[in-house]
Design an enzyme around this catalytic site. Structure first.
Site, PDB file in Angstrom:
ATOM      1  N   ALA A   1      -6.383  12.956  -4.769  1.00 11.62           N
ATOM      2  CA  ALA A   1      -5.816  12.214  -3.923  1.00 11.62           C
ATOM      3  C   ALA A   1      -5.552  10.504  -5.133  1.00 11.62           C
ATOM      4  CB  ALA A   1      -6.000  12.118  -3.075  1.00 11.62           C
TER       5      ALA A   1
ATOM      6  N   GLY B   1      -8.237   3.522   0.549  1.00 13.94           N
ATOM      7  CA  GLY B   1      -9.225   4.209  -0.064  1.00 13.94           C
ATOM      8  C   GLY B   1      -8.242   5.459   1.096  1.00 13.94           C
ATOM      9  N   ASN B   2      -8.655   6.846   0.669  1.00 10.16           N
ATOM     10  CA  ASN B   2      -7.748   8.071   1.836  1.00 10.16           C
ATOM     11  C   ASN B   2      -8.348   8.890   1.964  1.00 10.16           C
ATOM     12  OD1 ASN B   2      -7.445  10.400  -0.365  1.00 10.16           O
ATOM     13  ND2 ASN B   2      -7.015   8.903  -1.521  1.00 10.16           N
ATOM     14  N   ARG B   3      -8.322  10.006   3.007  1.00 11.49           N
ATOM     15  CA  ARG B   3      -8.709  10.950   3.811  1.00 11.49           C
ATOM     16  C   ARG B   3      -9.388  11.952   2.721  1.00 11.49           C
ATOM     17  NH1 ARG B   3      -9.144   9.977   9.089  1.00 11.49           N
ATOM     18  NH2 ARG B   3      -7.303   8.465   9.833  1.00 11.49           N
ATOM     19  N   SER B   4      -8.971  11.727   1.003  1.00  7.94           N
ATOM     20  CA  SER B   4      -9.315  13.091   0.861  1.00  7.94           C
ATOM     21  C   SER B   4     -11.049  13.504   0.507  1.00  7.94           C
ATOM     22  CB  SER B   4      -9.353  13.121  -0.797  1.00  7.94           C
ATOM     23  OG  SER B   4      -9.362  14.135  -0.994  1.00  7.94           O
TER      24      SER B   4
END
Ligand code: C5P
Length: 230
Positions: free
Chosen positions: A93, A29-32
């Site tokens: 994102a 995943g990512n931090r969005s």
């Protein structure tokens, strides 16, 4: 309708960070957080647009917005391409890569009995660039209006604006919202500083630090002139 009205306009907004599964319990995943995309959807709905929010975030749905939940980049792509919208705002994102294979069962800590301490390697493959596909599908037409986001950090090759200008011309969307990220900036925050760049125009509008709803309002103020000429 007033000059800033979006009545009769169908808007698609994507929001959140996609999750790319490795197995039934793990993902990349990512931090969005999705906050900026939700603010964009909320302001559009308030201005009278029909809004479809394609989201991998679990934030509560803004009033008057239809939410289509998605998890992966491929799911998000399928949902975006299925809608014939007047405006598409790609605030999500979207993961550039996904695991090449998804295990049907949880990957065990000891995944290789011959070498109990070994860790597995994860092979990645590229995800399609959805915004690029939308630009390509539009061809010479002006509809849908296409808005991209870019999370940029300044580096030795140039500052945030230089990178953003190059990305806008490369991607071929109409508007690019560039935000400076890193060092606790933007991701998950309620406020951000962004630069709005229009394709083929040197002028840049900078907003913030300001709440994400203020950024969203500036975005729609920049999009509306393009919608009026559709
Ligand atoms: O090139 P970069 O990933 O920084 O571009 C960001 C923009 O492109 C965002 O609007 C994002 O939603 C979109 N994007 C996309 N498909 C991808 C990656 C990013 O549409 N696979």
């Amino acid at each position: 309708p007033s000059d800033d009205s979006l009545t009769g306009v169908h808007v698609v907004v994507t929001a959140g960070g996609t999750r790319e599964p490795l197995d039934p319990v793990r993902f990349l995943g990512n931090r969005s957080s999705g906050k900026q995309g939700y603010a964009v959807a909320e302001v559009a709905a308030r201005r009278g647009a029909k809004v479809t929010l394609i989201s991998s975030s679990t934030l509560p749905a803004p009033a008057g917005v239809e939410v289509v939940p998605v998890e992966t980049a491929l799911e998000l792509r399928e949902q975006v391409l299925a809608i014939d919208a007047d405006v598409v705002v790609m605030a999500a994102a979207v993961a550039d890569f996904r695991p090449a294979a998804v295990s049907d069962t949880k990957i065990k800590k000891t995944h290789d009995p011959a070498d109990p301490d070994a860790a597995p390697s994860v092979a990645l493959v590229r995800n399609p660039d959805i915004l690029a596909e939308l630009v390509q599908r539009r061809g010479e037409a002006t509809r849908p209006v296409l808005v991209g986001f870019a999370a940029e950090t300044g580096d030795a090759d140039g500052d945030v604006l230089t990178h953003a200008r190059a990305k806008l011309e490369r991607k071929g969307c109409d508007l690019l919202v560039a935000n400076e990220v890193g060092d606790g900036l933007t991701f998950g925050q309620d406020e951000s500083t962004v630069h709005l760049l229009r394709r083929g125009e040197a002028q840049v509008t900078t907003i913030g630090p300001a709440p994400k709803t203020v950024v969203a309002t500036a975005l729609w103020d920049a999009v509306i002139p393009l919608v009026k000429t559709l």
